[in-house]
Design a protein around this motif. Structure first.
Motif, PDB file in Angstrom:
ATOM      1  N   VAL A 294       0.902  -2.461  -8.272  1.00 45.24           N
ATOM      2  CA  VAL A 294       1.274  -1.143  -8.009  1.00 45.24           C
ATOM      3  C   VAL A 294       1.329  -0.792  -6.453  1.00 45.24           C
ATOM      4  N   PRO A 295       2.433  -1.199  -6.007  1.00 49.85           N
ATOM      5  CA  PRO A 295       2.472  -1.102  -4.603  1.00 49.85           C
ATOM      6  C   PRO A 295       2.442   0.493  -3.892  1.00 49.85           C
ATOM      7  N   GLN A 296       3.018   1.376  -4.787  1.00 48.81           N
ATOM      8  CA  GLN A 296       2.977   2.706  -4.431  1.00 48.81           C
ATOM      9  C   GLN A 296       1.644   3.246  -4.093  1.00 48.81           C
ATOM     10  N   CYS A 297       0.441   2.490  -4.638  1.00 54.39           N
ATOM     11  CA  CYS A 297      -0.994   2.858  -4.036  1.00 54.39           C
ATOM     12  C   CYS A 297      -1.114   2.195  -2.667  1.00 54.39           C
ATOM     13  N   ASN A 298      -0.453   1.518  -2.323  1.00 53.03           N
ATOM     14  CA  ASN A 298      -0.428   0.558  -1.058  1.00 53.03           C
ATOM     15  C   ASN A 298       0.246   1.147  -0.002  1.00 53.03           C
ATOM     16  N   SER A 299       0.345   2.657   0.267  1.00 56.74           N
ATOM     17  CA  SER A 299       1.206   3.288   1.066  1.00 56.74           C
ATOM     18  C   SER A 299       0.508   4.452   1.776  1.00 56.74           C
ATOM     19  N   ARG A 307       5.254   5.260   3.646  1.00 64.06           N
ATOM     20  CA  ARG A 307       5.121   3.929   3.960  1.00 64.06           C
ATOM     21  C   ARG A 307       4.599   2.989   3.239  1.00 64.06           C
ATOM     22  N   GLN A 308       5.368   2.052   2.715  1.00 68.01           N
ATOM     23  CA  GLN A 308       4.540   0.934   1.908  1.00 68.01           C
ATOM     24  C   GLN A 308       4.375  -0.093   2.846  1.00 68.01           C
ATOM     25  N   TYR A 309       2.922  -0.625   2.557  1.00 68.38           N
ATOM     26  CA  TYR A 309       2.653  -1.765   3.378  1.00 68.38           C
ATOM     27  C   TYR A 309       3.047  -3.173   2.785  1.00 68.38           C
ATOM     28  N   ASN A 311       1.279  -5.803   3.470  1.00 72.33           N
ATOM     29  CA  ASN A 311       0.006  -6.545   3.438  1.00 72.33           C
ATOM     30  C   ASN A 311      -0.852  -5.623   2.515  1.00 72.33           C
ATOM     31  N   VAL A 312      -1.966  -6.244   1.831  1.00 72.95           N
ATOM     32  CA  VAL A 312      -3.007  -5.532   1.216  1.00 72.95           C
ATOM     33  C   VAL A 312      -4.421  -5.792   1.781  1.00 72.95           C
ATOM     34  N   ASN A 313      -4.719  -4.938   2.870  1.00 74.22           N
ATOM     35  CA  ASN A 313      -5.923  -4.882   3.820  1.00 74.22           C
ATOM     36  C   ASN A 313      -6.759  -3.969   3.088  1.00 74.22           C
ATOM     37  N   ALA A 332      -6.407  -9.240   1.516  1.00 72.99           N
ATOM     38  CA  ALA A 332      -7.288  -9.678   0.550  1.00 72.99           C
ATOM     39  C   ALA A 332      -6.665 -10.340  -0.900  1.00 72.99           C
ATOM     40  N   ASP A 333      -5.604  -9.975  -1.037  1.00 75.28           N
ATOM     41  CA  ASP A 333      -4.597 -10.130  -2.342  1.00 75.28           C
ATOM     42  C   ASP A 333      -4.640 -11.812  -2.436  1.00 75.28           C
ATOM     43  N   LYS A 334      -4.551 -12.361  -1.082  1.00 75.95           N
ATOM     44  CA  LYS A 334      -4.173 -13.754  -0.835  1.00 75.95           C
ATOM     45  C   LYS A 334      -5.590 -14.621  -0.617  1.00 75.95           C
TER      46      LYS A 334
HETATM   47  C1  LIG Z   1       0.892  -7.802  -0.658  1.00 76.42           C
HETATM   48  C2  LIG Z   1       1.556  -6.651  -1.491  1.00 76.42           C
HETATM   49  O1  LIG Z   1       1.952  -6.825  -2.654  1.00 76.42           O
HETATM   50  N1  LIG Z   1       1.946  -5.485  -0.728  1.00 76.42           N
HETATM   51  C3  LIG Z   1       2.884  -4.785  -1.421  1.00 76.42           C
HETATM   52  C4  LIG Z   1       2.633  -3.304  -0.667  1.00 76.42           C
HETATM   53  O2  LIG Z   1       3.978  -2.439  -0.808  1.00 76.42           O
HETATM   54  C5  LIG Z   1       5.341  -3.183  -0.556  1.00 76.42           C
HETATM   55  C6  LIG Z   1       6.350  -2.457  -0.673  1.00 76.42           C
HETATM   56  O3  LIG Z   1       6.678  -2.058  -1.972  1.00 76.42           O
HETATM   57  C7  LIG Z   1       5.442  -4.500  -1.307  1.00 76.42           C
HETATM   58  O4  LIG Z   1       6.632  -5.333  -1.011  1.00 76.42           O
HETATM   59  C8  LIG Z   1       4.292  -5.472  -0.902  1.00 76.42           C
HETATM   60  O5  LIG Z   1       4.381  -6.515  -2.012  1.00 76.42           O
END
Ligand SMILES: CC(=O)N[C@H]1CO[C@H](CO)[C@@H](O)[C@@H]1O
Ligand SMILES: *[C@@H]1O[C@H](CO)[C@@H](O)[C@H](O)[C@H]1NC(C)=O
Length: 451
Positions: A294-299, A307-309, A311-313, A332-334
């Motif tokens: 759910v990359p919307q939460c990664n923003s 801004r959607q990131y 990377n998942v940091n 951390a996801d990797k």
């Molecule tokens: C690592 C990861 O899955 N990050 C996601 C964060 O948001 C972007 C934008 O949608 C995705 O492309 C990334 O995959």
């Protein structure tokens, strides 16, 4: 390049003490702000406002570069930019040095056309010489609350009441001896140098220590100075709670399988001499994977866009005796659980030793805060760590009785409550719920994290 918003700026009302500014109307000098305890100078990356522009509180004036970060400097008061003294790209400007002048009255702008800042560096931040001395007396009593000041304050005040010779006073000051606690043997009870020497001899070696109880006259509170980190955290939390529309979603996850898996993994970890994996490490991994789903939460909310990131940091909140730190587990996801466990332990230790480098705490895209485990908190709502859009608050796992499949049947199970705080500007309710469902699925079926 990390970018953070610092709330306060260093600005000061200049009462026209600048010698070449005596005929100028009232104006404000904006100084180079101090953005970290070690910062002595900074660069102007660029101005967002130009001379003549109207500025309002909260508007970004310029971007200041330090060796660590680029920071937006916000305006505190309404006015007009009358003069920019250090323009785009200006380098190595001392903290406190005047970088711009603002005025309240639009008509005053022209009067600063040829304005030059006085040369002495730091003129902007040393206020004492210019102020009338009476100002000093107003300031002094406030200091009584400070941890060190009472001693000197006591000495000064005592001087008003107690007669003493200048030599005695000097000696008393040097040794922090409160004159009020000395009986003078001179004419009219005047305190002589010998009286101070007597006193020092009586109170013997650690003279400065002995005077302390008298120096702090039975206040029923103590004032603890704020560390830089506490100030920064305070302003960021305030910014967060005042400007981010938080909402909260809570779910319970069954952690039976997670505990089993952790047991098995830790048998392997121990056999190979590696660090044990904690429940929190598993939570970090599950959160990272849920962010991928759910990359919307990664923003982040960026005012004009989201801004959607890529990377998942994951920032991990760590409490230490020096304050709260949030070091980051990058990508951390990797990473495998063993790598996450080792990295969390290393960063937590660095935080405890007050040894974190900017690269250890910059670049988080989501935060996990765990007050379960040793703290035993059942459930809580955390404050979002800007510019992130969400934070997960993790409570403790507890054994509960749950209804079984048929009537009058019940089962035992271990459950953990987690609460997701979301920035509604970025994450709508259903998206937050979707993220939590993904998280819960990983926690309840932890083998799927290994896929
Ligand atoms: C690592 C990861 O899955 N990050 C996601 C964060 O948001 C972007 C934008 O949608 C995705 O492309 C990334 O995959
Ligand atoms: C996350 O970490 C990666 C790897 O270190 C880094 O390249 C990236 O810039 C970080 N993301 C953010 C938003 O800072």
């Amino acid at each position: 390049m990390a970018k953070l918003v610092i709330l306060g700026i260093h600005s000061k009302l200049s009462l026209c003490f600048n010698p070449n500014a005596t005929d100028l109307p009232p104006h404000q000098e904006i100084g180079m702000p101090s953005l970290s305890p070690t910062m002595t100078e900074g660069n102007i990356a660029r101005w967002m406002k130009k001379e003549g522009d109207k500025v309002s509180p909260g508007e970004v004036l310029c971007e200041v570069e330090t060796d660590k970060a680029t920071v937006e400097m916000e305006c505190m008061e309404e006015g007009y930019i009358a003069k920019i003294i250090h323009g785009d790209g200006a380098k190595e400007i001392k903290v406190g040095e005047v970088i711009a002048i603002t005025v309240e009255d639009e008509d005053d702008i022209v009067k600063f056309k040829d304005y030059k800042a006085s040369e002495s560096p730091g003129a902007g931040d040393v206020s004492a010489p210019s102020e009338p001395t009476s100002k000093k007396e107003e300031v002094e009593p406030v200091k009584t609350n400070g941890p060190v000041a009472p001693k000197t304050d006591e000495t000064t005040r005592a001087e008003d009441r107690v007669f003493s010779s200048p030599l005695a006073r000097k000696l008393a000051e040097d040794h922090n001896v409160p004159l009020s606690s000395i009986t003078g043997t001179g004419p009219d009870g005047r305190i002589l140098k010998a009286d101070i020497e007597d006193y020092l001899a009586r109170t013997s070696k650690p003279s400065s220590k002995v005077t302390e109880p008298t120096a702090a006259p039975s206040l029923d509170y103590s004032d603890i100075p704020n560390s830089q980190i506490r100030k920064v955290i305070a302003s960021r939390l305030l910014l967060s709670k005042q400007t981010i529309p938080h909402y909260y979603l809570t779910v319970d996850s069954c952690v039976e399988k997670l505990m089993d898996l952790r047991g098995q993994l830790n048998t392997l970890q121990e056999a190979s001499g590696r660090k044990r994996i904690s429940v929190n490490d598993l939570v970090i991994k599950a959160a990272a994977l849920a962010l991928r789903k759910v990359p919307q939460c990664n923003s982040s909310w960026m005012n004009d866009y989201i801004r959607q990131y890529h990377n998942v940091n994951i920032s991990v909140a760590v409490q230490t005796e020096h304050g709260l730190f949030v070091p980051v587990i990058k990508d951390a996801d990797k990473k495998g659980l063993s790598a996450i466990a080792a990295e969390v332990k290393l960063l937590a230790q660095k935080a405890k030793d007050n040894n974190l480098k900017p690269e250890d705490y910059e670049g988080g895209t989501f935060t996990v805060s765990n007050l379960g485990g040793p703290f035993g908190v059942k459930q809580f709502c955390a404050i979002i760590n800007p510019p992130q859009a969400a934070i997960l608050a993790v409570g403790s796992a507890e054994r509960r009785v749950v209804p079984g499949t048929s009537p009058h049947q019940f089962e035992f199970g271990s459950f953990m409550s987690v609460t997701l705080s979301c920035d509604h500007r970025v994450i709508d309710g259903a998206i937050g719920a979707e993220w939590l469902r993904a998280f819960k699925e990983y926690i309840e079926n932890p083998q799927s994290m290994l896929l």
